[in-house]
Design an enzyme around this catalytic site. Structure first.
Site, PDB file in Angstrom:
ATOM      1  N   LYS A   1      20.316 -54.743 -15.622  1.00  0.00           N
ATOM      2  CA  LYS A   1      20.754 -53.599 -14.821  1.00  0.00           C
ATOM      3  C   LYS A   1      19.923 -53.510 -13.554  1.00  0.00           C
ATOM      4  CE  LYS A   1      22.594 -49.522 -17.077  1.00  0.00           C
ATOM      5  NZ  LYS A   1      22.184 -48.294 -17.755  1.00  0.00           N
TER       6      LYS A   1
HETATM    7  C1  E4P Z   1      24.580 -45.957 -17.788  1.00  0.00           C
HETATM    8  O1  E4P Z   1      24.466 -47.146 -17.897  1.00  0.00           O
HETATM    9  C2  E4P Z   1      23.473 -44.982 -17.853  1.00  0.00           C
HETATM   10  O2  E4P Z   1      22.560 -45.429 -18.828  1.00  0.00           O
HETATM   11  C3  E4P Z   1      23.910 -43.608 -18.293  1.00  0.00           C
HETATM   12  O3  E4P Z   1      25.297 -43.549 -18.481  1.00  0.00           O
HETATM   13  C4  E4P Z   1      23.374 -42.495 -17.478  1.00  0.00           C
HETATM   14  O4  E4P Z   1      23.866 -41.282 -17.973  1.00  0.00           O
HETATM   15  P1  E4P Z   1      23.259 -39.875 -17.605  1.00  0.00           P
HETATM   16  O5  E4P Z   1      23.729 -39.496 -16.238  1.00  0.00           O
HETATM   17  O6  E4P Z   1      23.806 -38.949 -18.640  1.00  0.00           O
HETATM   18  O7  E4P Z   1      21.775 -40.012 -17.671  1.00  0.00           O
END
Ligand code: E4P
Length: 221
Positions: free
Chosen positions: A84
């Site tokens: 990521k």
């Molecule tokens: C996605 O890959 C992220 O880990 C996640 O969806 C972030 O979500 P949040 O905005 O609830 O922290």
């Protein structure tokens, strides 16, 4: 639409995996921190053994060179790693290099169609529009998913859309209607997706009707 689990909690991942529901996992530094002070590498490796599909593991560096070094190392931890990388200029540079090396990149923290266009151009395997966080600031997060899916389809670009920052079951519904390839959902939301009061009352009614006539007899007795 495929479902990924958005968590670093191995118990939840094992359960969802046992249910046969998830094709991958997404983690981020905040989610990992929720699990306490852990050995990041060991945790990710464990998750990768539980889930066959991609396990998104985020870099911490904010400069291209650092991201590339971290991503190359993370990619050696398991076959099914996706790294990521944030949707920044440095992130694009890193993604261009890494995707050419065959490392799957999930461009995360995507909040605009322009960011998604660039992520795809850089060769990202996945792009993750953050629906809930856009909703939080009064924007229409799901419209971004719609726009990215339409753009990628129009030009037949292979980057897959992960609807991320999913907060509720309505988000899942809208993501599937939008044609998102994947939704990454929190454990709680995944379990809520199966719930419907008419299913519960229907199951109760079938049992009552059967018992009225058959008593406690099972199907085979
Ligand atoms: C996605 O890959 C992220 O880990 C996640 O969806 C972030 O979500 P949040 O905005 O609830 O922290």
């Amino acid at each position: 639409m495929q479902l990924f689990l958005d968590t670093a909690n191995t118990e939840h991942i094992r359960h969802a995996s046992r249910l046969g529901l998830i094709s991958g996992v997404t983690t981020n530094p905040s989610l990992v921190s929720k699990e306490g002070k852990v050995d990041y590498k060991a945790l990710v490796k464990e998750i990768c053994t539980v889930v066959g599909g991609p396990v998104s593991t985020e870099v911490l560096s904010q400069d291209a060179e650092g991201m590339i070094a971290e991503a190359r190392e993370i990619a050696t931890w398991a076959e099914n790693i996706a790294v990521k990388i944030p949707s920044t200029l440095a992130g694009l540079e890193a993604t261009s290099v890494l995707s050419k090396e065959g490392i799957k990149v999930n461009m995360t923290l995507c909040f605009s169609l322009n960011q998604a266009v660039l992520a795809a151009a850089a060769g990202a395997a996945f792009v993750s529009p953050f629906v809930g966080r856009l909703d939080d600031i009064g924007e229409d997060g799901m419209q971004l998913v719609v726009d990215i899916v339409e753009y990628l389809r129009y030009y037949d670009i292979p980057t897959l859309v992960i609807a991320a920052s999913i907060r509720n079951t309505s988000h899942c519904l809208s993501a599937s209607r939008a044609g998102a390839h994947i939704a990454t959902v929190p454990y709680k939301v995944l379990l809520q997706m199966i719930e419907h009061p008419l299913t519960d009352s229907g199951v109760r009614r079938f049992a009552e009707d059967w018992n009225k006539v058959m008593g406690n007899a099972g199907i085979f007795s």
